[in-house]
Design a protein around this motif. Sequence first.
Motif, PDB file in Angstrom:
ATOM      1  N   GLU A  15       0.472  -1.206  -0.169  1.00 42.13           N
ATOM      2  CA  GLU A  15       0.036   0.151   0.071  1.00 42.13           C
ATOM      3  C   GLU A  15       0.895   1.188   0.208  1.00 42.13           C
ATOM      4  N   HIS A  16       1.940   0.961   0.890  1.00 41.67           N
ATOM      5  CA  HIS A  16       3.245   2.157   0.639  1.00 41.67           C
ATOM      6  C   HIS A  16       3.700   2.951  -1.246  1.00 41.67           C
ATOM      7  N   CYS A  17       3.313   1.805  -1.790  1.00 45.73           N
ATOM      8  CA  CYS A  17       4.030   2.074  -3.175  1.00 45.73           C
ATOM      9  C   CYS A  17       2.636   2.031  -3.582  1.00 45.73           C
ATOM     10  N   GLN A  18       1.537   2.095  -3.719  1.00 41.96           N
ATOM     11  CA  GLN A  18       0.217   2.724  -4.084  1.00 41.96           C
ATOM     12  C   GLN A  18      -0.314   3.935  -3.808  1.00 41.96           C
ATOM     13  N   ALA A  20       2.153   6.484  -2.792  1.00 40.03           N
ATOM     14  CA  ALA A  20       3.035   6.956  -3.410  1.00 40.03           C
ATOM     15  C   ALA A  20       2.400   7.325  -4.968  1.00 40.03           C
ATOM     16  N   ILE A  21       2.591   5.989  -5.335  1.00 36.41           N
ATOM     17  CA  ILE A  21       2.387   6.809  -6.589  1.00 36.41           C
ATOM     18  C   ILE A  21       0.335   7.137  -8.265  1.00 36.41           C
ATOM     19  N   GLU A  22       0.008   6.816  -6.605  1.00 36.11           N
ATOM     20  CA  GLU A  22      -1.496   7.831  -7.004  1.00 36.11           C
ATOM     21  C   GLU A  22      -1.439   9.338  -6.586  1.00 36.11           C
ATOM     22  N   GLY A  23      -0.459   9.031  -5.576  1.00 37.34           N
ATOM     23  CA  GLY A  23      -0.227  10.682  -4.815  1.00 37.34           C
ATOM     24  C   GLY A  23       0.586  11.501  -6.182  1.00 37.34           C
ATOM     25  N   ALA A  24       2.030  11.220  -6.637  1.00 39.48           N
ATOM     26  CA  ALA A  24       2.957  11.404  -7.700  1.00 39.48           C
ATOM     27  C   ALA A  24       1.490  11.750  -8.792  1.00 39.48           C
ATOM     28  N   VAL A  25       1.429  10.868  -9.769  1.00 36.33           N
ATOM     29  CA  VAL A  25       1.047  10.707 -10.539  1.00 36.33           C
ATOM     30  C   VAL A  25      -0.606  11.504 -10.552  1.00 36.33           C
ATOM     31  N   GLY A  26      -1.008  11.313  -9.520  1.00 34.43           N
ATOM     32  CA  GLY A  26      -2.435  12.456  -9.689  1.00 34.43           C
ATOM     33  C   GLY A  26      -2.123  13.847  -9.463  1.00 34.43           C
ATOM     34  N   LYS A  27      -1.046  13.779  -9.318  1.00 33.85           N
ATOM     35  CA  LYS A  27      -0.166  15.473  -8.926  1.00 33.85           C
ATOM     36  C   LYS A  27      -0.759  16.405 -10.619  1.00 33.85           C
ATOM     37  N   ALA A  40      -1.650  -7.271  -9.438  1.00 40.31           N
ATOM     38  CA  ALA A  40      -1.025  -6.950 -10.342  1.00 40.31           C
ATOM     39  C   ALA A  40       0.156  -6.329 -11.029  1.00 40.31           C
ATOM     40  N   LYS A  41       0.513  -5.210  -9.806  1.00 43.46           N
ATOM     41  CA  LYS A  41       1.301  -4.586 -10.033  1.00 43.46           C
ATOM     42  C   LYS A  41       1.465  -3.442 -11.614  1.00 43.46           C
ATOM     43  N   ALA A  42       0.540  -3.343 -11.425  1.00 49.17           N
ATOM     44  CA  ALA A  42      -0.443  -2.507 -13.034  1.00 49.17           C
ATOM     45  C   ALA A  42      -0.831  -0.901 -12.048  1.00 49.17           C
ATOM     46  N   VAL A  43      -0.328   0.203 -13.063  1.00 51.87           N
ATOM     47  CA  VAL A  43      -1.216   1.522 -12.678  1.00 51.87           C
ATOM     48  C   VAL A  43      -2.233   2.054 -14.108  1.00 51.87           C
ATOM     49  N   HIS A  44      -3.440   2.041 -13.101  1.00 48.91           N
ATOM     50  CA  HIS A  44      -4.114   2.276 -14.795  1.00 48.91           C
ATOM     51  C   HIS A  44      -4.457   4.063 -13.912  1.00 48.91           C
ATOM     52  N   ILE A  45      -4.271   4.278 -15.625  1.00 50.64           N
ATOM     53  CA  ILE A  45      -3.999   6.136 -15.835  1.00 50.64           C
ATOM     54  C   ILE A  45      -5.079   6.023 -17.085  1.00 50.64           C
ATOM     55  N   VAL A  60       7.442  10.035 -14.292  1.00 51.80           N
ATOM     56  CA  VAL A  60       7.052  10.833 -12.981  1.00 51.80           C
ATOM     57  C   VAL A  60       6.789   8.799 -12.354  1.00 51.80           C
ATOM     58  N   LEU A  61       6.846   7.846 -12.678  1.00 50.38           N
ATOM     59  CA  LEU A  61       6.982   6.485 -12.238  1.00 50.38           C
ATOM     60  C   LEU A  61       8.092   6.787 -12.087  1.00 50.38           C
ATOM     61  N   ASP A  62       9.519   6.665 -12.812  1.00 52.15           N
ATOM     62  CA  ASP A  62      10.744   6.285 -12.656  1.00 52.15           C
ATOM     63  C   ASP A  62      11.813   7.421 -11.817  1.00 52.15           C
ATOM     64  N   ASP A  63      10.982   8.305 -11.016  1.00 47.82           N
ATOM     65  CA  ASP A  63      11.279   9.270 -10.119  1.00 47.82           C
ATOM     66  C   ASP A  63      10.891   9.391  -9.064  1.00 47.82           C
ATOM     67  N   THR A  64       9.688   8.709  -9.000  1.00 48.28           N
ATOM     68  CA  THR A  64       9.016   7.527  -7.809  1.00 48.28           C
ATOM     69  C   THR A  64       9.703   6.702  -6.848  1.00 48.28           C
ATOM     70  N   GLY A  65      10.265   6.038  -7.870  1.00 49.83           N
ATOM     71  CA  GLY A  65      10.655   4.396  -8.053  1.00 49.83           C
ATOM     72  C   GLY A  65      10.511   3.545  -8.268  1.00 49.83           C
ATOM     73  N   TYR A  66       9.414   3.214  -9.657  1.00 48.26           N
ATOM     74  CA  TYR A  66       8.319   2.271  -9.808  1.00 48.26           C
ATOM     75  C   TYR A  66       8.477   2.785 -11.281  1.00 48.26           C
ATOM     76  N   THR A  67       9.895   1.907 -11.765  1.00 42.61           N
ATOM     77  CA  THR A  67      10.250   1.948 -13.421  1.00 42.61           C
ATOM     78  C   THR A  67       9.020   1.264 -13.807  1.00 42.61           C
ATOM     79  N   VAL A  68       8.642   1.587 -15.099  1.00 40.92           N
ATOM     80  CA  VAL A  68       7.919   1.421 -15.900  1.00 40.92           C
ATOM     81  C   VAL A  68       8.162  -0.386 -16.978  1.00 40.92           C
ATOM     82  N   ALA A  69       7.680  -1.666 -16.896  1.00 37.78           N
ATOM     83  CA  ALA A  69       7.879  -2.594 -17.484  1.00 37.78           C
ATOM     84  C   ALA A  69       7.920  -2.165 -19.101  1.00 37.78           C
ATOM     85  N   LYS A  70       8.554  -2.960 -20.547  1.00 36.96           N
ATOM     86  CA  LYS A  70       8.805  -2.584 -21.388  1.00 36.96           C
ATOM     87  C   LYS A  70       8.259  -3.545 -21.936  1.00 36.96           C
TER      88      LYS A  70
END
Length: 70
Positions: A15-18, A20-27, A40-45, A60-70
């Motif tokens: 939930e910490h990750c959740q 952090a991501i919702e805060g950073a991307v939501g801004k 699912a380790k997924a971010v729906h945007i 922003v995800l990368d800066d927050t510490g969650y690099t997106v898988a390609k």
Amino acid sequence: MMESTTLIAPDISCEHCQHAIEGAVGKLERVSQVKVDIRAKAVHIDFDPKIVTLTKIEEVLDDTGYTVAK
Ligand SMILES: [Cu+2]
């Protein structure tokens, strides 16, 4: 016109990750919804690609510490 995407960030684990991501991307401007699925380790945007690019969101995800898988 809003666009929807799902990104996978393998480092999402709790939930910490959740939050952090919702805060950073939501801004970001013109991101109308961010939902993290921890299992699912997924971010729906939902975002407006004319204002905020997918590249920017991935940065922003990368800066927050969650690099997106390609
Ligand atoms: Cu976590």
